[in-house]
Design a protein around this motif. Sequence first.
Motif, PDB file in Angstrom:
ATOM      1  N   LEU A   1      48.591  34.005  41.781  1.00 38.75           N
ATOM      2  CA  LEU A   1      48.111  34.980  40.806  1.00 38.75           C
ATOM      3  C   LEU A   1      46.913  35.727  41.374  1.00 38.75           C
ATOM      4  O   LEU A   1      46.035  35.124  42.000  1.00 38.75           O
ATOM      5  N   THR A   2      46.877  37.031  41.130  1.00 43.38           N
ATOM      6  CA  THR A   2      45.732  37.798  41.599  1.00 43.38           C
ATOM      7  C   THR A   2      44.457  37.389  40.862  1.00 43.38           C
ATOM      8  O   THR A   2      43.368  37.517  41.413  1.00 43.38           O
ATOM      9  N   THR A   3      44.600  36.873  39.651  1.00 45.50           N
ATOM     10  CA  THR A   3      43.417  36.450  38.886  1.00 45.50           C
ATOM     11  C   THR A   3      42.752  35.221  39.507  1.00 45.50           C
ATOM     12  O   THR A   3      41.590  34.949  39.230  1.00 45.50           O
ATOM     13  N   ASP A   4      43.474  34.478  40.351  1.00 50.26           N
ATOM     14  CA  ASP A   4      42.873  33.330  41.042  1.00 50.26           C
ATOM     15  C   ASP A   4      41.803  33.769  42.044  1.00 50.26           C
ATOM     16  O   ASP A   4      40.894  33.014  42.356  1.00 50.26           O
ATOM     17  N   LEU A   5      41.927  34.976  42.525  1.00 51.45           N
ATOM     18  CA  LEU A   5      41.032  35.470  43.566  1.00 51.45           C
ATOM     19  C   LEU A   5      39.685  35.939  43.018  1.00 51.45           C
ATOM     20  O   LEU A   5      38.674  35.840  43.710  1.00 51.45           O
ATOM     21  N   GLY A   6      39.654  36.423  41.770  1.00 46.30           N
ATOM     22  CA  GLY A   6      38.435  36.979  41.184  1.00 46.30           C
ATOM     23  C   GLY A   6      37.228  36.053  41.213  1.00 46.30           C
ATOM     24  O   GLY A   6      36.170  36.420  41.757  1.00 46.30           O
ATOM     25  N   PRO A   7      37.331  34.834  40.648  1.00 42.77           N
ATOM     26  CA  PRO A   7      36.182  33.940  40.649  1.00 42.77           C
ATOM     27  C   PRO A   7      35.737  33.524  42.058  1.00 42.77           C
ATOM     28  O   PRO A   7      34.543  33.373  42.319  1.00 42.77           O
ATOM     29  N   LEU A   8      36.686  33.388  42.963  1.00 36.03           N
ATOM     30  CA  LEU A   8      36.344  33.003  44.330  1.00 36.03           C
ATOM     31  C   LEU A   8      35.589  34.125  45.049  1.00 36.03           C
ATOM     32  O   LEU A   8      34.669  33.852  45.829  1.00 36.03           O
ATOM     33  N   LEU A   9      35.972  35.366  44.781  1.00 34.26           N
ATOM     34  CA  LEU A   9      35.234  36.497  45.339  1.00 34.26           C
ATOM     35  C   LEU A   9      33.850  36.583  44.720  1.00 34.26           C
ATOM     36  O   LEU A   9      32.859  36.854  45.411  1.00 34.26           O
TER      37      LEU A   9
ATOM     38  N   ARG B   1      31.150  34.518  46.171  1.00 39.78           N
ATOM     39  CA  ARG B   1      30.657  35.028  47.446  1.00 39.78           C
ATOM     40  C   ARG B   1      29.962  36.372  47.303  1.00 39.78           C
ATOM     41  O   ARG B   1      29.721  37.062  48.290  1.00 39.78           O
ATOM     42  N   GLY B   2      29.660  36.771  46.068  1.00 41.15           N
ATOM     43  CA  GLY B   2      28.899  37.995  45.827  1.00 41.15           C
ATOM     44  C   GLY B   2      29.717  39.267  45.814  1.00 41.15           C
ATOM     45  O   GLY B   2      29.165  40.360  45.888  1.00 41.15           O
ATOM     46  N   ILE B   3      31.027  39.169  45.727  1.00 42.02           N
ATOM     47  CA  ILE B   3      31.904  40.344  45.689  1.00 42.02           C
ATOM     48  C   ILE B   3      32.387  40.511  44.260  1.00 42.02           C
ATOM     49  O   ILE B   3      33.151  39.697  43.759  1.00 42.02           O
ATOM     50  N   ASP B   4      31.912  41.548  43.579  1.00 42.41           N
ATOM     51  CA  ASP B   4      32.286  41.799  42.185  1.00 42.41           C
ATOM     52  C   ASP B   4      33.301  42.933  42.124  1.00 42.41           C
ATOM     53  O   ASP B   4      32.948  44.102  42.271  1.00 42.41           O
ATOM     54  N   LEU B   5      34.557  42.582  41.938  1.00 38.78           N
ATOM     55  CA  LEU B   5      35.628  43.557  41.803  1.00 38.78           C
ATOM     56  C   LEU B   5      36.273  43.398  40.434  1.00 38.78           C
ATOM     57  O   LEU B   5      36.370  42.281  39.913  1.00 38.78           O
ATOM     58  N   SER B   6      36.735  44.505  39.877  1.00 34.15           N
ATOM     59  CA  SER B   6      37.422  44.452  38.587  1.00 34.15           C
ATOM     60  C   SER B   6      38.811  43.844  38.798  1.00 34.15           C
ATOM     61  O   SER B   6      39.324  43.832  39.923  1.00 34.15           O
ATOM     62  N   PRO B   7      39.427  43.348  37.726  1.00 28.55           N
ATOM     63  CA  PRO B   7      40.792  42.808  37.864  1.00 28.55           C
ATOM     64  C   PRO B   7      41.782  43.816  38.451  1.00 28.55           C
ATOM     65  O   PRO B   7      42.649  43.441  39.247  1.00 28.55           O
ATOM     66  N   SER B   8      41.636  45.095  38.093  1.00 25.99           N
ATOM     67  CA  SER B   8      42.561  46.092  38.651  1.00 25.99           C
ATOM     68  C   SER B   8      42.296  46.324  40.136  1.00 25.99           C
ATOM     69  O   SER B   8      43.234  46.542  40.912  1.00 25.99           O
ATOM     70  N   GLN B   9      41.047  46.255  40.564  1.00 22.33           N
ATOM     71  CA  GLN B   9      40.743  46.397  41.987  1.00 22.33           C
ATOM     72  C   GLN B   9      41.308  45.218  42.777  1.00 22.33           C
ATOM     73  O   GLN B   9      41.837  45.403  43.872  1.00 22.33           O
ATOM     74  N   ILE B  10      41.196  44.022  42.218  1.00 23.58           N
ATOM     75  CA  ILE B  10      41.735  42.838  42.887  1.00 23.58           C
ATOM     76  C   ILE B  10      43.256  42.930  42.973  1.00 23.58           C
ATOM     77  O   ILE B  10      43.854  42.635  44.008  1.00 23.58           O
ATOM     78  N   TYR B  11      43.883  43.388  41.895  1.00 21.60           N
ATOM     79  CA  TYR B  11      45.346  43.545  41.915  1.00 21.60           C
ATOM     80  C   TYR B  11      45.771  44.528  43.006  1.00 21.60           C
ATOM     81  O   TYR B  11      46.697  44.268  43.766  1.00 21.60           O
ATOM     82  N   ARG B  12      45.083  45.677  43.084  1.00 24.89           N
ATOM     83  CA  ARG B  12      45.425  46.667  44.110  1.00 24.89           C
ATOM     84  C   ARG B  12      45.178  46.124  45.511  1.00 24.89           C
ATOM     85  O   ARG B  12      45.928  46.413  46.440  1.00 24.89           O
ATOM     86  N   LEU B  13      44.132  45.325  45.674  1.00 26.54           N
ATOM     87  CA  LEU B  13      43.828  44.728  46.970  1.00 26.54           C
ATOM     88  C   LEU B  13      44.954  43.798  47.421  1.00 26.54           C
ATOM     89  O   LEU B  13      45.326  43.766  48.594  1.00 26.54           O
TER      90      LEU B  13
ATOM     91  N   LEU C   1      33.560  45.329  54.965  1.00 24.17           N
ATOM     92  CA  LEU C   1      33.558  44.148  55.806  1.00 24.17           C
ATOM     93  C   LEU C   1      33.136  42.911  55.032  1.00 24.17           C
ATOM     94  O   LEU C   1      33.606  41.816  55.313  1.00 24.17           O
ATOM     95  N   ARG C   2      32.276  43.069  54.038  1.00 29.12           N
ATOM     96  CA  ARG C   2      31.876  41.927  53.205  1.00 29.12           C
ATOM     97  C   ARG C   2      33.086  41.371  52.459  1.00 29.12           C
ATOM     98  O   ARG C   2      33.281  40.162  52.377  1.00 29.12           O
ATOM     99  N   THR C   3      33.903  42.268  51.905  1.00 34.24           N
ATOM    100  CA  THR C   3      35.108  41.822  51.193  1.00 34.24           C
ATOM    101  C   THR C   3      36.084  41.162  52.156  1.00 34.24           C
ATOM    102  O   THR C   3      36.664  40.121  51.851  1.00 34.24           O
ATOM    103  N   LEU C   4      36.253  41.751  53.320  1.00 32.45           N
ATOM    104  CA  LEU C   4      37.149  41.171  54.318  1.00 32.45           C
ATOM    105  C   LEU C   4      36.679  39.780  54.730  1.00 32.45           C
ATOM    106  O   LEU C   4      37.469  38.838  54.792  1.00 32.45           O
ATOM    107  N   MET C   5      35.384  39.628  54.994  1.00 33.40           N
ATOM    108  CA  MET C   5      34.847  38.329  55.386  1.00 33.40           C
ATOM    109  C   MET C   5      34.998  37.308  54.261  1.00 33.40           C
ATOM    110  O   MET C   5      35.304  36.140  54.509  1.00 33.40           O
ATOM    111  N   ALA C   6      34.817  37.752  53.013  1.00 27.75           N
ATOM    112  CA  ALA C   6      34.994  36.848  51.867  1.00 27.75           C
ATOM    113  C   ALA C   6      36.453  36.393  51.769  1.00 27.75           C
ATOM    114  O   ALA C   6      36.724  35.210  51.536  1.00 27.75           O
TER     115      ALA C   6
END
Length: 115
Positions: free
Chosen positions: A22-30, A33-45, A55-60
Amino acid sequence: MAAKLDYRWHLREVMATRGMFLTTDLGPLLAERGIDLSPSQIYRLVAERPERLSLRTLMALLDILGCTMDELIEPVAAAGAKRRRAAGAEPNDPPGPGEAGVGGFRPRRARIVPE
C-alpha cells in the motif's frame, strides 16, 4: 552526439518485494525521516515515474527499503537509440549508406577561380 538515456522506476516492485503493498505504508516511514509528502504525492511517487525527485527523498526511500539505487532506478536507452542498436550499429558509429546523417546537409566547399 551523446547517447540519449532514459530510466525505469522500480519503486512499486521494490516495495512489493519488501512486503509493502500500500502506498499509505510509505507515508509514516517518510515522515520519520523528515520527508513530508501528501498522500497524493506519495501515490504519484509510487505509481508513476517521477520527473523530478529530491535527493533527500531518494535517500529516504533507499533507507526505508534497504536497497541500492541500481534496484530502484534502471538506466535504459531512449527510444531513438534503441532503433539504432537494433540495426547493429553502436551509438557513436557514423551513419551508413542510405541512413540519415549530416553528410547530405553539409555545404560544398567553395572553389575560387581567377577570371
